[in-house]
Design an enzyme around this catalytic site. Sequence first.
Site, PDB file in Angstrom:
ATOM      1  N   THR A 121     -11.553  31.373  -4.620  1.00  0.00           N
ATOM      2  CA  THR A 121     -11.726  32.010  -6.119  1.00  0.00           C
ATOM      3  C   THR A 121     -10.831  32.991  -6.336  1.00  0.00           C
ATOM      4  OG1 THR A 121     -13.386  33.191  -7.116  1.00  0.00           O
ATOM      5  CG2 THR A 121     -13.850  33.106  -5.011  1.00  0.00           C
ATOM      6  N   ASP A 122     -10.601  33.258  -7.461  1.00  0.00           N
ATOM      7  CA  ASP A 122      -9.773  34.589  -7.972  1.00  0.00           C
ATOM      8  C   ASP A 122     -10.633  35.756  -7.656  1.00  0.00           C
ATOM      9  OD1 ASP A 122     -11.785  34.228  -9.961  1.00  0.00           O
ATOM     10  OD2 ASP A 122     -10.224  34.228 -11.526  1.00  0.00           O
ATOM     11  N   GLU A 123     -11.858  35.664  -7.652  1.00  0.00           N
ATOM     12  CA  GLU A 123     -12.897  37.104  -7.256  1.00  0.00           C
ATOM     13  C   GLU A 123     -12.689  37.776  -6.009  1.00  0.00           C
ATOM     14  OE1 GLU A 123     -17.098  36.596  -8.273  1.00  0.00           O
ATOM     15  OE2 GLU A 123     -16.647  35.005  -9.626  1.00  0.00           O
ATOM     16  N   TYR A 148     -21.186  37.419  -2.874  1.00  0.00           N
ATOM     17  CA  TYR A 148     -20.553  36.183  -3.200  1.00  0.00           C
ATOM     18  C   TYR A 148     -18.733  36.289  -2.973  1.00  0.00           C
ATOM     19  CZ  TYR A 148     -17.872  32.318  -5.488  1.00  0.00           C
ATOM     20  OH  TYR A 148     -16.775  31.345  -5.751  1.00  0.00           O
ATOM     21  N   LYS A 152     -16.491  34.841   0.227  1.00  0.00           N
ATOM     22  CA  LYS A 152     -15.341  33.876  -0.021  1.00  0.00           C
ATOM     23  C   LYS A 152     -13.953  34.498   0.808  1.00  0.00           C
ATOM     24  CE  LYS A 152     -15.387  30.593  -1.845  1.00  0.00           C
ATOM     25  NZ  LYS A 152     -15.372  29.235  -1.239  1.00  0.00           N
TER      26      LYS A 152
END
Length: 332
Positions: A121-123, A148, A152
Amino acid sequence: MNLLVTGGAGFIGSNFVHYIYGQRPDWHISVYDLLTHAGSKKNIEGLDASRVDFVQADICDEASIDKAVSECDAIVHFAAESHNDNSLASPWPFVNTNLVGTFRLLESVRKHGKRLHHISTDEVYGDLGLDDPAKFTPDTPYNPSSPYSSTKAGSDLLVRAWVRSFDVQATISNCSNNYGPYQHVEKLIPRQVTEIIEGRKPKLYGNGQNVRDWIHAEDHSSGVLAILEKGKIGETYLIGANCERNNKEVVEMILELMGKAKNDYELVNDRPGHDLRYAIDASKLMNELGWRPKYTDFRQGLANTIDWYKQNEDWWKPQKKVTEAKYKELGR
Ligand code: NAD
Ligand code: TDX
């Protein structure tokens, strides 16, 4: 090609299974999914059983994941705990699935010498200022904010280490916020659409100014297929469709498309540590692998998604009550 898809009964994983089923008729797909609250066999119903099979198992289960990996040619790894709000309420499943589960998978991939594509993810890059001219690129330093996104980020770093230290044949993609059919009603767009269908108001966290960069799940799938077939081993590709909107704009558009007044929403408690803005620079994927998004009209994609939720109440109704009960406890 015998493709193993972990998390293939979840939102993006099932969209990917449908996409591959249509695009690569000679491939066999094995879906490997624990069926947590976010997964459902209904998401992959109606596909020819000679082309798609399903195993309900945990990626953390060493023997099960090892067997599945040994029987396939390549793996696309979607399985994860994926919702920020859940990670703030209860971080352990995120540490377990996203870190320990990815570790188990990597060890099997190493043992059997299989090709892996890891979905992220970009997060992992943290957040940007609202006026920051920069977007995330594959060189942006990792700076995750939530349980989260930090798990990741950790899973990405495990993959990178296994490539460098053990010559594992893996690629990674970091994608922006997805929308489309089969997304759980805990996430922003399905939550608001189903709130309106049930006669309640959409709920915006904080002041609604947080920005997300939206992409249709089918465009995420086409990006992943391009990387799986043409990507360079060890490389990270960012997937995004250049569609930044703040949450207020998204909710206003949903209200308008559903025939409601644009201001008919509530402001609720903010998410702790709420990332302000994500934005993806997908030029590497576009320039090196020739990928292009198909859903470039966000309004149209959103309208189609709203129609899907209107037509599939049987699919989302069973998740709705328990999800809203959780939000009520959080005051969100
Ligand atoms: P989701 O929560 O809808 O689906 C996750 C799936 O993984 C579910 O089917 C669940 O049953 C399965 N799963 C969870 N734990 C498991 C375990 N221990 N063993 C086997 N299966 C397990 O998530 P999603 O939104 O479809 O996200 C899929 C992937 O894409 C995730 O890796 C996520 O980090 C990533 N991603 C999501 C977005 C987004 O906008 N939703 C954006 C970028 C990247
Ligand atoms: O009711 C809501 N009201 C609201 O304002 C909900 C559920 C969310 N929000 C806000 C929070 C975020 O700014 O909307 C934005 C989007 O929220 P989510 O749908 O929870 O997504 P986000 O936290 O941005 O993370 C998503 O994109 C990146 C996915 O859930 C992740 O799996 C992915 O990695």
